[in-house]
Design a protein around this motif. Structure first.
Motif, PDB file in Angstrom:
ATOM      1  N   TYR A   1      48.941  21.225  68.622  1.00  0.00           N
ATOM      2  CA  TYR A   1      47.982  22.202  68.129  1.00  0.00           C
ATOM      3  C   TYR A   1      48.598  23.159  67.108  1.00  0.00           C
ATOM      4  N   THR A   2      49.844  23.538  67.336  1.00  0.00           N
ATOM      5  CA  THR A   2      50.476  24.509  66.446  1.00  0.00           C
ATOM      6  C   THR A   2      50.793  23.928  65.073  1.00  0.00           C
ATOM      7  N   SER A   3      50.593  22.615  64.901  1.00  0.00           N
ATOM      8  CA  SER A   3      50.820  21.982  63.596  1.00  0.00           C
ATOM      9  C   SER A   3      49.598  22.081  62.684  1.00  0.00           C
ATOM     10  N   VAL A   4      48.462  22.529  63.229  1.00  0.00           N
ATOM     11  CA  VAL A   4      47.248  22.673  62.423  1.00  0.00           C
ATOM     12  C   VAL A   4      47.407  23.882  61.497  1.00  0.00           C
ATOM     13  N   THR A   5      47.028  23.713  60.232  1.00  0.00           N
ATOM     14  CA  THR A   5      47.127  24.800  59.263  1.00  0.00           C
ATOM     15  C   THR A   5      45.818  24.968  58.502  1.00  0.00           C
ATOM     16  N   ALA A   6      45.608  26.168  58.003  1.00  0.00           N
ATOM     17  CA  ALA A   6      44.438  26.465  57.162  1.00  0.00           C
ATOM     18  C   ALA A   6      44.902  27.340  56.009  1.00  0.00           C
ATOM     19  N   THR A   7      44.571  26.944  54.795  1.00  0.00           N
ATOM     20  CA  THR A   7      44.953  27.706  53.611  1.00  0.00           C
ATOM     21  C   THR A   7      43.736  27.909  52.722  1.00  0.00           C
ATOM     22  N   GLY A   8      43.869  28.815  51.768  1.00  0.00           N
ATOM     23  CA  GLY A   8      42.794  29.069  50.823  1.00  0.00           C
ATOM     24  C   GLY A   8      42.398  30.530  50.806  1.00  0.00           C
ATOM     25  N   THR A   9      41.395  30.828  49.992  1.00  0.00           N
ATOM     26  CA  THR A   9      40.940  32.191  49.754  1.00  0.00           C
ATOM     27  C   THR A   9      39.817  32.563  50.703  1.00  0.00           C
ATOM     28  N   PHE A  10      39.861  33.765  51.235  1.00  0.00           N
ATOM     29  CA  PHE A  10      38.788  34.268  52.092  1.00  0.00           C
ATOM     30  C   PHE A  10      37.451  34.162  51.356  1.00  0.00           C
ATOM     31  N   GLY A  11      36.434  33.678  52.071  1.00  0.00           N
ATOM     32  CA  GLY A  11      35.108  33.549  51.487  1.00  0.00           C
ATOM     33  C   GLY A  11      34.846  32.217  50.840  1.00  0.00           C
ATOM     34  N   LYS A  12      35.875  31.383  50.740  1.00  0.00           N
ATOM     35  CA  LYS A  12      35.722  30.037  50.188  1.00  0.00           C
ATOM     36  C   LYS A  12      36.193  29.031  51.230  1.00  0.00           C
ATOM     37  N   ALA A  13      35.677  27.810  51.145  1.00  0.00           N
ATOM     38  CA  ALA A  13      36.012  26.794  52.142  1.00  0.00           C
ATOM     39  C   ALA A  13      37.519  26.595  52.226  1.00  0.00           C
ATOM     40  N   PRO A  14      38.084  26.673  53.429  1.00  0.00           N
ATOM     41  CA  PRO A  14      39.523  26.516  53.574  1.00  0.00           C
ATOM     42  C   PRO A  14      39.947  25.056  53.493  1.00  0.00           C
ATOM     43  N   THR A  15      41.210  24.853  53.197  1.00  0.00           N
ATOM     44  CA  THR A  15      41.822  23.537  53.316  1.00  0.00           C
ATOM     45  C   THR A  15      42.491  23.479  54.686  1.00  0.00           C
ATOM     46  N   VAL A  16      42.020  22.568  55.518  1.00  0.00           N
ATOM     47  CA  VAL A  16      42.522  22.459  56.886  1.00  0.00           C
ATOM     48  C   VAL A  16      43.296  21.153  57.022  1.00  0.00           C
ATOM     49  N   LYS A  17      44.495  21.254  57.549  1.00  0.00           N
ATOM     50  CA  LYS A  17      45.321  20.072  57.783  1.00  0.00           C
ATOM     51  C   LYS A  17      45.544  19.910  59.274  1.00  0.00           C
ATOM     52  N   ILE A  18      45.125  18.737  59.780  1.00  0.00           N
ATOM     53  CA  ILE A  18      45.254  18.397  61.191  1.00  0.00           C
ATOM     54  C   ILE A  18      46.128  17.156  61.284  1.00  0.00           C
ATOM     55  N   PRO A  19      47.162  17.179  62.100  1.00  0.00           N
ATOM     56  CA  PRO A  19      48.088  16.041  62.139  1.00  0.00           C
ATOM     57  C   PRO A  19      47.434  14.760  62.656  1.00  0.00           C
ATOM     58  N   ALA A  20      47.947  13.634  62.202  1.00  0.00           N
ATOM     59  CA  ALA A  20      47.476  12.326  62.676  1.00  0.00           C
ATOM     60  C   ALA A  20      48.172  12.003  63.987  1.00  0.00           C
TER      61      ALA A  20
END
Length: 323
Positions: A43-62
């Protein structure tokens, strides 16, 4: 547009399928998250990046999701701290994580309309949000025990025992019993129902006259707000009381539930009397609507609420926000 928006609203309404976790439960979930074994915790490998108010880029491990509830404040806000006595207007993305695969199953960013988090939330979602500051972006990776459990939720695409991942932008909070401020410049009256301001947090009281119900839609602004004009397609947050003109009884009230309510307005998501009567009003207004059957539930009525097909409805609505 309407069908897609309705689907998104259905997803958010299903956050409430589990009871709200108490303070003790929330604390233990956070403690479990911090004490989980790193070797077993994906779970701790999940990340979210991007600007507040815009759709985030979410990375979930395989990899198969594992671990305790994991929450992270991705962007720290500076607004008021969210409490259990408040509701939250926010944008979100939601992913289903099943085995080594994941899929996006809900996003308000793609619709351009936020949603209201209110009432009983999934325990993991409540833990993630309560105590955060408005203006924050919050990541929540929620194990089945804090989400939809061993049965999942097939209606929104969450399988049995699946993990769910949220990223939420916290836009604005509202006290659950709050109405609009200001003094009523009118209380209706005459051939219209009379509306009196009630006790704090209880909403106004409505008295139905003995005269026959109006045959056409009646719209009366009781408090004129100074906020933005409500436009077709806006997502509005309101408090309301609904009364049956015939029975003179309240059939629904957001105030009595201590839960503001929200809807897209002017798009057929509510009865026609609301769409007609609220578009063009201003945020901060209190509005009286007297709605004949043709602009209400029509000939079918609403039997579950005791509303016949011939019943006229009375609503007093406080417009708290529009987005």
């Amino acid at each position: 547009m309407r069908r897609r928006r309705a689907a998104a609203l259905a997803i958010t309404s299903l956050f409430a399928v589990a009871a709200i976790a108490g303070c003790g439960s929330s604390s233990s979930s956070k403690a479990a998250s911090s004490s989980a074994s790193p070797a077993a915790d994906t779970y701790t490998s999940v990340t979210a990046t991007g600007t507040f108010g815009k759709a985030p880029t979410v990375k979930i491990p395989a990899a198969t999701g594992s671990g305790a509830l994991y929450t992270k404040t991705v962007i720290q806000g500076t607004g008021a701290t969210l409490t259990t006595a408040q509701s939250l207007l926010g944008d979100f993305v939601m992913y289903d994580w099943s085995g080594k695969t994941h899929k996006l199953i809900g996003s308000t960013y793609s619709e351009g309309v936020p949603t209201l988090f209110t009432g009983s939330l999934l325990p993991g979602l409540e833990t993630a949000l309560i105590g955060q500051k408005v203006g924050s972006r919050v990541l929540a990776v929620i194990p089945p025990a804090d989400a939809f459990g061993s049965t999942g939720n097939s209606e929104i695409g969450v399988g049995a025992g699946d993990t769910v991942v949220f990223v939420i932008d916290m836009l604005k909070s509202f006290d659950n019993t709050a109405g609009v401020s200001g003094t009523q410049t009118s209380d209706g009256g005459g051939t219209l129902p009379t509306v009196k301001a009630g006790a704090a947090g209880k909403g106004p009281t409505i008295t139905i006259p003995s005269t026959a119900a109006p045959k056409t839609l009646q719209v009366k602004t009781l408090i004129k707000g100074t906020g933005a004009v409500v436009k077709k397609g806006n997502y509005i947050v309101v408090q309301y009381t609904g009364m049956n003109y015939r029975t003179k009884k309240v059939f629904d009230s957001s105030w009595s539930r201590s839960e503001p309510w929200a809807t897209e307005i002017g798009e057929g998501q509510v009865i026609p009397g609301w769409d007609t009567g609220l578009v063009g009003q201003t945020v901060g207004s209190r509005v009286l609507l007297v709605i004949p059957p043709a602009d209400g539930y029509k000939a079918a009525g609403q039997p579950s609420a005791g509303i016949k097909g011939t019943d006229t409805l009375v609503f007093v609505i406080d417009i708290i926000a529009a987005a």
